[in-house]
Design a protein around this motif. Structure first.
Motif: not given
Length: 372
Positions: A247-270
């Protein structure tokens, strides 16, 4: 291969190297996550040599001190095309090396990431890819498959999927410092899947407090070097099997990333981003205001703007850890930034590389400096 559609060789599920040659060009590629590394260097005869470890390239491994300082300062994404050693380059994850006689090496993007509009659809596609990657390898092994089973999500998912494809022998390590809850989950997974399961109980000799004598020396200092005695102990029952899942490295793939909120802001979905940020902060009993402010700044500045700001801050003088921006950031100045001398700060932020673009090969991909 005959048509030169090299990127299609990277579309199988899972992590692997791909090396192919059609008589005119040679294609070398690792995986998207960068776990399957590919190093390359220019030889004296102007030919490009490549290898999966830098020590196999036939060059002296002289540390790249500015790279090491940058890694301590801002993390692993600084100069992703460089390696810890002078004169040796690293192919970034999602890129490939294309070699042809008498021509310079080309480094082009083959990531092919296709975004999805609906998270449920992305989860379904990921589930299919993970299932296919595990079960294809299990069936191709043609016998009993070894597997780590820590009791965590990553190894447990791999074991459950592999057990549907064939016989599995799972191994679990435990000692006085590991979680009893994880051990209980590992036992339940083994019982549910009806697989062979061996539990190894480690002692003082297996604790990762020193690098034991007699271990294979790798090209780089990594955590696995200190854990060699533990690995040798619990993996002993499955030695010699044709395949071992981890399972080594699985957290990198499965973990949540708050970068999605930056993307929502950049897409105007404030409004949607703000709702999710507030819920996230309340679950952790923390104030959402500072976090929301940092996310808005990250969305406005973008990656290049954040890198420029970090470069200016580190050039001006020592930085205290307390001065770091709270919340999500494209480029977070770590505590190591406060250790740099004036010369060190200048080497981490050279004007000709740190904030410049470098085009590699004949394509349009940009991998220079920090601008990947």
């Amino acid at each position: 291969m005959r048509a030169g559609r090299w990127a299609e060789l990277t579309r199988w599920p899972g992590s692997y190297w791909a090396v192919a040659d059609n008589g005119q060009q040679r294609f070398v590629c690792g995986d998207l996550a960068g776990i399957r590394a590919v190093y390359y260097t220019l030889r004296g005869d102007e030919r490009t040599a490549w290898a999966t470890e830098p020590g196999l390239l036939g060059r002296a491994l002289v540390p790249d001190l500015p790279w090491l300082a940058a890694r301590l300062t801002v993390g692993e994404q600084h100069w992703p095309h460089r390696s810890p050693y002078q004169g040796i380059r690293l192919v970034p994850g999602g890129f490939r090396l294309l070699l042809a006689p008498g021509a310079p090496a080309q480094l082009l993007d083959v990531s092919g990431v296709e975004p999805v509009d609906e998270p449920r659809e992305g989860a379904r596609q990921f589930g299919q890819a993970l299932t296919g990657a595990v079960q294809h390898r299990g069936r191709a092994a043609g016998g009993v498959v070894g597997a780590d089973l820590s009791g965590g999500l990553d190894s447990s998912a791999a074991v459950v999927l592999a057990a549907d494809a064939g016989p599995v022998h799972a191994v679990t390590y435990t000692d006085g410092y590991t979680s009893g809850e994880d051990m209980a989950f590992a036992s339940r997974i083994a019982e549910h899947t009806k697989i062979a399961h061996t539990v190894d109980i480690g002692g003082d000799a297996q604790l990762p407090f020193s690098i034991p004598a007699g271990q294979p020396t790798g090209a780089e200092s990594v955590l696995e070097a200190a854990m060699f005695a533990m690995d040798a102990s619990y993996l002993h029952p499955v030695r010699g099997l044709p395949l071992h899942l981890t399972g080594h490295g699985g957290d990198i793939v499965l973990d949540f990333s708050s970068a999605c909120w930056v993307r929502l802001l950049q897409d105007g979905r404030r409004r949607e981003a703000h709702r999710q940020v507030v819920a996230f902060a309340r679950l952790r009993n923390t104030a959402p205001g500072p976090y929301w402010k940092a996310l808005r700044e990250a969305a406005v500045l973008g990656r290049s703007g954040s890198l420029e700001r970090a470069a200016r801050a580190s050039e001006r003088g020592p930085i205290t850890p307390e001065a770091a921006v709270a919340g999500w950031s494209w480029c977070r100045l770590r505590a190591g930034a406060s250790w740099l001398t004036g010369s060190g700060r200048h080497q981490v932020n050279p004007p000709d590389e740190a904030l410049s673009h470098t085009t590699c090969g004949s394509g349009s991909a940009t991998v220079g400096g920090c601008n990947l």
